[in-house]
Design a protein around this motif. Structure first.
Motif, PDB file in Angstrom:
ATOM      1  N   GLU A   1       0.832  -1.208   0.000  1.00  0.00           N
ATOM      2  CA  GLU A   1       0.000   0.000   0.000  1.00  0.00           C
ATOM      3  C   GLU A   1       0.868   1.260   0.000  1.00  0.00           C
ATOM      4  OE1 GLU A   1      -2.686   1.808   3.403  1.00  0.00           O
ATOM      5  OE2 GLU A   1      -3.568  -0.030   2.563  1.00  0.00           O
ATOM      6  N   LYS A   2       1.940   1.250   0.773  1.00  0.00           N
ATOM      7  CA  LYS A   2       2.858   2.396   0.832  1.00  0.00           C
ATOM      8  C   LYS A   2       3.522   2.619  -0.530  1.00  0.00           C
ATOM      9  CE  LYS A   2       6.800   4.091   3.463  1.00  0.00           C
ATOM     10  NZ  LYS A   2       7.779   3.772   4.504  1.00  0.00           N
ATOM     11  N   ALA A   3       3.945   1.536  -1.168  1.00  0.00           N
ATOM     12  CA  ALA A   3       4.570   1.645  -2.486  1.00  0.00           C
ATOM     13  C   ALA A   3       3.567   2.159  -3.506  1.00  0.00           C
ATOM     14  CB  ALA A   3       5.123   0.292  -2.918  1.00  0.00           C
ATOM     15  N   THR A   4       2.322   1.688  -3.421  1.00  0.00           N
ATOM     16  CA  THR A   4       1.279   2.127  -4.351  1.00  0.00           C
ATOM     17  C   THR A   4       0.988   3.614  -4.164  1.00  0.00           C
ATOM     18  OG1 THR A   4       0.319  -0.073  -4.331  1.00  0.00           O
ATOM     19  CG2 THR A   4      -1.093   1.701  -5.111  1.00  0.00           C
ATOM     20  N   ARG A   5       0.937   4.084  -2.918  1.00  0.00           N
ATOM     21  CA  ARG A   5       0.688   5.513  -2.666  1.00  0.00           C
ATOM     22  C   ARG A   5       1.792   6.365  -3.259  1.00  0.00           C
ATOM     23  NH1 ARG A   5      -0.967   4.185   2.883  1.00  0.00           N
ATOM     24  NH2 ARG A   5       1.183   4.637   3.390  1.00  0.00           N
ATOM     25  N   GLY A   6       3.056   5.899  -3.169  1.00  0.00           N
ATOM     26  CA  GLY A   6       4.169   6.653  -3.746  1.00  0.00           C
ATOM     27  C   GLY A   6       4.055   6.767  -5.250  1.00  0.00           C
ATOM     28  N   VAL A   7       3.651   5.681  -5.911  1.00  0.00           N
ATOM     29  CA  VAL A   7       3.483   5.692  -7.367  1.00  0.00           C
ATOM     30  C   VAL A   7       2.305   6.583  -7.744  1.00  0.00           C
ATOM     31  CG1 VAL A   7       2.888   4.271  -9.369  1.00  0.00           C
ATOM     32  CG2 VAL A   7       4.570   3.446  -7.717  1.00  0.00           C
ATOM     33  N   GLU A   8       1.193   6.481  -7.006  1.00  0.00           N
ATOM     34  CA  GLU A   8       0.011   7.302  -7.315  1.00  0.00           C
ATOM     35  C   GLU A   8       0.296   8.789  -7.125  1.00  0.00           C
ATOM     36  OE1 GLU A   8      -3.001   5.716  -4.779  1.00  0.00           O
ATOM     37  OE2 GLU A   8      -3.381   3.998  -6.091  1.00  0.00           O
ATOM     38  N   ALA A   9       1.182   9.137  -6.181  1.00  0.00           N
ATOM     39  CA  ALA A   9       1.520  10.539  -5.947  1.00  0.00           C
ATOM     40  C   ALA A   9       2.475  11.066  -7.009  1.00  0.00           C
ATOM     41  CB  ALA A   9       2.135  10.701  -4.560  1.00  0.00           C
ATOM     42  N   GLY A  10       2.935  10.178  -7.892  1.00  0.00           N
ATOM     43  CA  GLY A  10       3.806  10.605  -8.979  1.00  0.00           C
ATOM     44  C   GLY A  10       5.260  10.631  -8.584  1.00  0.00           C
ATOM     45  N   TYR A  11       5.575  10.126  -7.402  1.00  0.00           N
ATOM     46  CA  TYR A  11       6.967  10.147  -6.973  1.00  0.00           C
ATOM     47  C   TYR A  11       7.616   8.820  -7.300  1.00  0.00           C
ATOM     48  CZ  TYR A  11      11.190  10.489  -4.284  1.00  0.00           C
ATOM     49  OH  TYR A  11      12.502  10.508  -3.922  1.00  0.00           O
ATOM     50  N   VAL A  12       8.566   8.866  -8.189  1.00  0.00           N
ATOM     51  CA  VAL A  12       9.378   7.700  -8.508  1.00  0.00           C
ATOM     52  C   VAL A  12      10.816   8.156  -8.408  1.00  0.00           C
ATOM     53  CG1 VAL A  12       9.948   5.970 -10.240  1.00  0.00           C
ATOM     54  CG2 VAL A  12       7.610   6.813 -10.058  1.00  0.00           C
ATOM     55  N   ARG A  13      11.569   7.539  -7.531  1.00  0.00           N
ATOM     56  CA  ARG A  13      12.966   7.940  -7.305  1.00  0.00           C
ATOM     57  C   ARG A  13      13.786   7.644  -8.558  1.00  0.00           C
ATOM     58  NH1 ARG A  13      15.127   9.270  -2.448  1.00  0.00           N
ATOM     59  NH2 ARG A  13      17.365   9.241  -2.378  1.00  0.00           N
ATOM     60  N   SER A  14      14.529   8.615  -9.006  1.00  0.00           N
ATOM     61  CA  SER A  14      15.334   8.442 -10.213  1.00  0.00           C
ATOM     62  C   SER A  14      16.806   8.635  -9.883  1.00  0.00           C
ATOM     63  CB  SER A  14      14.921   9.469 -11.272  1.00  0.00           C
ATOM     64  OG  SER A  14      15.266  10.770 -10.833  1.00  0.00           O
ATOM     65  N   GLU A  15      17.660   8.376 -10.868  1.00  0.00           N
ATOM     66  CA  GLU A  15      19.093   8.599 -10.673  1.00  0.00           C
ATOM     67  C   GLU A  15      19.379  10.078 -10.435  1.00  0.00           C
ATOM     68  OE1 GLU A  15      21.547   6.800 -13.677  1.00  0.00           O
ATOM     69  OE2 GLU A  15      20.343   4.967 -13.643  1.00  0.00           O
ATOM     70  N   ALA A  16      18.607  10.977 -11.051  1.00  0.00           N
ATOM     71  CA  ALA A  16      18.800  12.412 -10.826  1.00  0.00           C
ATOM     72  C   ALA A  16      18.522  12.760  -9.362  1.00  0.00           C
ATOM     73  CB  ALA A  16      17.867  13.219 -11.734  1.00  0.00           C
ATOM     74  N   ASP A  17      17.503  12.115  -8.769  1.00  0.00           N
ATOM     75  CA  ASP A  17      17.223  12.342  -7.344  1.00  0.00           C
ATOM     76  C   ASP A  17      18.407  11.909  -6.501  1.00  0.00           C
ATOM     77  OD1 ASP A  17      14.662  13.234  -7.916  1.00  0.00           O
ATOM     78  OD2 ASP A  17      13.760  11.252  -7.652  1.00  0.00           O
ATOM     79  N   GLU A  18      19.031  10.799  -6.861  1.00  0.00           N
ATOM     80  CA  GLU A  18      20.181  10.293  -6.116  1.00  0.00           C
ATOM     81  C   GLU A  18      21.333  11.299  -6.179  1.00  0.00           C
ATOM     82  OE1 GLU A  18      20.506   7.452  -4.320  1.00  0.00           O
ATOM     83  OE2 GLU A  18      18.419   6.947  -4.714  1.00  0.00           O
ATOM     84  N   GLY A  19      21.585  11.835  -7.374  1.00  0.00           N
ATOM     85  CA  GLY A  19      22.680  12.808  -7.548  1.00  0.00           C
ATOM     86  C   GLY A  19      22.433  14.069  -6.736  1.00  0.00           C
ATOM     87  N   GLU A  20      21.200  14.588  -6.747  1.00  0.00           N
ATOM     88  CA  GLU A  20      20.863  15.788  -5.971  1.00  0.00           C
ATOM     89  C   GLU A  20      21.025  15.528  -4.485  1.00  0.00           C
ATOM     90  OE1 GLU A  20      16.945  17.052  -7.019  1.00  0.00           O
ATOM     91  OE2 GLU A  20      17.470  17.262  -9.130  1.00  0.00           O
ATOM     92  N   ALA A  21      20.674  14.337  -4.045  1.00  0.00           N
ATOM     93  CA  ALA A  21      20.809  13.998  -2.624  1.00  0.00           C
ATOM     94  C   ALA A  21      22.264  13.979  -2.219  1.00  0.00           C
ATOM     95  CB  ALA A  21      20.149  12.649  -2.329  1.00  0.00           C
TER      96      ALA A  21
END
Length: 168
Positions: free
Chosen positions: A144-164
């Motif tokens: 359910e938590k994973a589904t909520r993340g996908v529904e909210a449009g948040y998918v972690r990408s490599e660009a997110d990793e670099g910014e972090a």
């Protein structure tokens, strides 16, 4: 007996179970009928049938006394495998802990058409179901938590990793 994926034994057994009438309540013979039908069908199809299917494979209550499981419909035994079930006064594992290890080594507990019987509250079978339901709840919450993340449009990408990494 070890079943391989797409085993003719297992596939045919499931087909027989799905297409046969339900077993009569309070009888113990349905398993033997299943294996008898399966054996005959395998022979008729020119497939080498199994030779022996030990009782302990599907019913650990009917094994030798030294390796059988306690009756799941009775209160927990005082002793199991020579150890106090509650572990009081014991050094090492309790009978209950030894049973829990053994449960992890099997994949079925056949209750022989005793579906109207109740398990004792807090008994070993009741606790087994409780742990199973807890695991299912955890899996459901994670899904359910994973589904909520996908529904909210948040998918972690490599660009997110670099910014972090840059912000630290």
């Amino acid at each position: 007996m070890h079943f391989e994926r797409h085993s003719p034994y297992l596939c045919e057994a499931f087909h027989i179970m799905a297409s046969s009438p339900l077993p009569q309540p309070n009888t113990f013979s349905w398993g033997s009928f299943l294996y008898s039908k399966l054996h005959r069908r395998l022979l008729a199809s020119h497939i080498k049938p199994f030779a022996v299917l030990p009782w302990c494979f599907a019913d650990p209550r009917n094994c030798r006394d030294d390796i059988s499981f306690p009756d799941p419909f009775a209160p927990d035994p005082k002793y199991w495998e020579g150890r106090r079930f509650d572990g009081k006064g014991e050094v090492g594992k309790s009978g209950k802990e030894l049973l829990e290890e053994r449960i992890g080594q099997i994949w079925t507990i056949h209750l022989h058409n005793q579906w109207n019987k109740k398990f004792p509250d807090g008994g070993w079978m009741d606790q087994l179901f409780e742990r199973y339901h807890t695991k299912l709840d955890m899996i459901g919450r994670a899904r359910e938590k994973a589904t909520r993340g996908v529904e909210a449009g948040y998918v972690r990408s490599e660009a997110d990793e670099g910014e972090a990494e840059e912000s630290t």
